[in-house]
Each structure stands twice: as C-alpha cells, then as structure tokens.
Design a protein around this motif. Sequence first.
Motif, mmCIF file in Angstrom:
data_model
loop_
_atom_site.group_PDB
_atom_site.id
_atom_site.type_symbol
_atom_site.label_atom_id
_atom_site.label_comp_id
_atom_site.label_asym_id
_atom_site.label_seq_id
_atom_site.Cartn_x
_atom_site.Cartn_y
_atom_site.Cartn_z
ATOM 1 N N LEU A 1 0.808 -1.218 0.000
ATOM 2 C CA LEU A 1 0.000 0.000 0.000
ATOM 3 C C LEU A 1 0.844 1.272 0.000
ATOM 4 O O LEU A 1 1.847 1.381 0.715
ATOM 5 N N LEU A 2 0.384 2.249 -0.786
ATOM 6 C CA LEU A 2 0.992 3.577 -0.830
ATOM 7 C C LEU A 2 -0.110 4.620 -0.691
ATOM 8 O O LEU A 2 -1.245 4.398 -1.109
ATOM 9 N N SER B 1 1.144 8.985 -4.670
ATOM 10 C CA SER B 1 2.419 8.291 -4.850
ATOM 11 C C SER B 1 2.513 7.705 -6.252
ATOM 12 O O SER B 1 1.530 7.616 -6.991
ATOM 13 N N THR B 2 3.705 7.274 -6.601
ATOM 14 C CA THR B 2 3.931 6.563 -7.861
ATOM 15 C C THR B 2 4.188 5.093 -7.535
ATOM 16 O O THR B 2 5.272 4.739 -7.066
ATOM 17 N N PRO B 3 3.186 4.243 -7.734
ATOM 18 C CA PRO B 3 3.358 2.839 -7.332
ATOM 19 C C PRO B 3 4.356 2.109 -8.222
ATOM 20 O O PRO B 3 4.399 2.311 -9.444
ATOM 21 N N PRO C 1 5.904 -1.807 -9.405
ATOM 22 C CA PRO C 1 5.258 -3.093 -9.651
ATOM 23 C C PRO C 1 4.902 -3.784 -8.330
ATOM 24 O O PRO C 1 5.685 -3.764 -7.384
ATOM 25 N N ALA C 2 3.696 -4.344 -8.267
ATOM 26 C CA ALA C 2 3.158 -5.065 -7.101
ATOM 27 C C ALA C 2 2.679 -4.120 -6.000
ATOM 28 O O ALA C 2 2.323 -4.576 -4.914
ATOM 29 N N GLN C 3 2.656 -2.806 -6.259
ATOM 30 C CA GLN C 3 2.134 -1.862 -5.274
ATOM 31 C C GLN C 3 0.816 -1.267 -5.756
ATOM 32 O O GLN C 3 0.564 -1.169 -6.953
ATOM 33 N N ILE C 4 -0.027 -0.870 -4.799
ATOM 34 C CA ILE C 4 -1.302 -0.238 -5.124
ATOM 35 C C ILE C 4 -1.513 0.977 -4.213
ATOM 36 O O ILE C 4 -0.851 1.116 -3.188
ATOM 37 N N ILE C 5 -2.445 1.822 -4.613
ATOM 38 C CA ILE C 5 -2.775 3.001 -3.811
ATOM 39 C C ILE C 5 -3.805 2.624 -2.752
ATOM 40 O O ILE C 5 -4.823 2.001 -3.050
ATOM 41 N N ALA C 6 -3.543 2.997 -1.516
ATOM 42 C CA ALA C 6 -4.471 2.733 -0.418
ATOM 43 C C ALA C 6 -5.663 3.682 -0.517
ATOM 44 O O ALA C 6 -5.493 4.894 -0.614
ATOM 45 N N SER C 7 -6.860 3.131 -0.471
ATOM 46 C CA SER C 7 -8.062 3.958 -0.626
ATOM 47 C C SER C 7 -9.070 3.784 0.497
ATOM 48 O O SER C 7 -9.882 4.674 0.764
ATOM 49 N N ASN C 8 -9.026 2.648 1.168
ATOM 50 C CA ASN C 8 -10.079 2.317 2.138
ATOM 51 C C ASN C 8 -10.226 3.348 3.240
ATOM 52 O O ASN C 8 -11.340 3.693 3.652
ATOM 53 N N THR C 9 -9.084 3.841 3.750
ATOM 54 C CA THR C 9 -9.112 4.726 4.916
ATOM 55 C C THR C 9 -10.039 5.914 4.706
ATOM 56 O O THR C 9 -10.768 6.317 5.621
#
Length: 405
Positions: A188-189, A193-195, A197-205
């Motif tokens: 999570l980022l 941010s610029t993710p 490979p294998a990273q995603i943007i955190a949105s749930n919060t």
Amino acid sequence: MKPLLPVDEATRRLLEAAAPVADSETLPLAECDGRILVADLAARLTQPPFDASAMDGYALRSADAPEIGSVLTVIGQAAAGHAFTGTVGQGEAVRIFTGAPVPTGADTILIQEDAEVLEGGKIRTTFEVAAGRHIRPRGQDFAEGETVLKAGRELGFTDLTVAAAMNHATLPVYRRPLVAILATGDELLPPGSTPQPAQIIASNTFGVAALARTAGADILDLGIIADDDALIRAAIGKAVAAKADVLVTLGGASVGDHDLVQAALKAEGMQLDFWRIAMRPGKPLMVGAIGTMQVLGLPGNPVASLVCSLLFLEPLLRRIARRAPLQRVATARTATPLKANDHRQDYLRARFHTDENGVLMAEAYTKQDSSMMKILAHSDGLIVRPPHTPAVEAGTVCQVIRLKA
C-alpha cells in the motif's frame, strides 16, 4: 472450522457489546451542530419578552375603531429596539414596526396597508379592527424556566437557533467517539504516490473515515503500516494510549502467512468475539475488544471494507455516540432477474429508479466483483439477497439498503 456467522447474529453481538459514551464536555454553541445534548435545556428568559407587533402598522385601542373609516391621531413611533414610552389614549395611535413592543394602552395592530394617511398626523382605518390582532403576546414562544430541549437530542440547526434565543452561549454535550483507523500491507501507498510493480494506492481509509465522521466520530489516522508484527503492535498501542473507543483495522485479519493483524491484536490483549461472516462481500470481518476499546477488523478489499463499514461500523458508532440508527433499509422490486444465492448473504450493488406507478425499482449491476470500486461509487444502494434465496424474475419484491440515507 466453525460455520460462518449469520449477518444478523454478528450485528446483534457487535451492538450488544457497545456502550454509549458517558463523558461529556461543554462547548460553544457554534460547535454543537450534530452533538448530543447531555441534560434538559431550559429557557433563561421569556420569548418574546413583551407583547410585540407582528406587522408594520399602527398600535391603537380596538374600541376607538368600531367601524371602517374611524379616524385616529398618531402620537408617536415604536420600532424594534426603540419602545414608545407613553400611553395610547382614546382616539390615538402609534406608528409601529415589526418586533417593537406594543405601547401601553393599545390592544391591536392596524397593518399599514389598511390605514389611509391623512393630513395633520391622522390616519383613517380602511379595514375592520379586532382586539389582539397582529400582536405576539409575551411568552408566546417560551417562558423563562421552561424546558425546551430534552436530554439525548441530536442538535441540528433549529435546535441551535432556539438554544441561542434561550440565551445559552454554551451547551453540555456528549463527547464524540474516537475511531482509530489502521491500514496494513507492504503493497500500500498513499494517494499521490507513484506505485512500483506489485504496489497499489491505499483507498479504504478515506471512505471508512468519512462514514465514521458522518456517524458522529472523530478520527485518529494511524497511517499505513507495513506487514511487520512489531510495527503493527506499536500502532495498536497508539490507539490504546489515545483511549480510542473503536479500533478499525483494514486488511490482514485472516490467517494467511502475511496476515498478521489478528495475531498482533491478540498479543496486545484482544479478546476475539468472532470472525468470518456469512456474507458477500466481507466474509473475513473480525470483531473483538481490547479492554473497553471495540475492535473491528475490516477486509482489505475496498468494496468489502465499505460494505462492512455501512452494515457494522455505522450502527456501532451511532450507538456509541448516542445517535438514533439511520433508516437505510427500504422495500423495492427487482428490475432484472436474479440468480439463486448460496449460503452467504449477498449485497448486490444496484441503481435505483421509480417506475411510472411510483414503485422503487432496483437494477443490479451485471458485474459484482468486489474489487470494482467504480460500480459502488455509481450505485444508489445494495440489493440484499438472504442465504439460499432461489432465482427470481424481474419485478420480485426485495429488500434494499440505500447508500444515502
């Protein structure tokens, strides 16, 4: 493995374990919107404090205008904040404006549209006069000492207006529950941010926090914590130290090799009540407590996280905050056929419309993958499909949950 817990049973156990906030604070009136009043609120003065004119016109004695065409002499003027200090006698009138005290001796108001202005400071009535007309009597609204607002009331704009009129500058209200939100995951980022490979943007919060605030809570954002037991336990410790009423974790509550949250919570003293609910989306929901702090472990999947927040976190927080439950449930008819359901309760994202007969229709989206956030954002609500529900045709009565109450 234990069977999945039904949604209704999970909701009951969650809410039964929740205690409404007991401590209060005294806040300036301007900060009390949406807060819950601790004690009955009585008026500190009488409103209106005097017999007041409800219209612009003339104050006079009704006995002096027994018929249309009566002539009276204007002897002075009364305006809001500027009373006429004399007495209205026989055949006299006082020019008066809305909100001004009715002069001594006068018992009615002739509105200005019904008065013909004559020379020599006189007026002639052009409409019938009746005693008491267009006068707001002293105490018509409320009297000093009268209880106007009851304890437990959720304060809105009308309540704050009357509280101000009752001469209250501050109000005793219950404090807002504190919700600590902890997101976990190496992948999570934060947004912006610029993710890699294998990273995603955190949105749930952001969605969970917004729903919690609407339910009456304050937020302590514990940030995004890597999949590290020591770091997760340290974040949990911050929630405990802050005396959060509820700790919400996002992701990592299952029992896989990289799901560390449940173990970390238990190491910090959590008593697990239950986890794994018979619902879709949202099966890995977890509920427990660390002392008096409720723990709600939400799935990491954004759609599942938000659906579970709507079904469990919102009612939990409203109970703790002493606010009445929102009435989101409604009855509708299916706009399209629906397939049979299995042992889990389904929550289908849907659009709503009203047909030509005024019946609420719910049209489920064809794609219901729980990773698709755009569909949830475009939905009006959720169609509830109880466990083992058979296939139904279009037009079948169904229960829905509105996303906007």
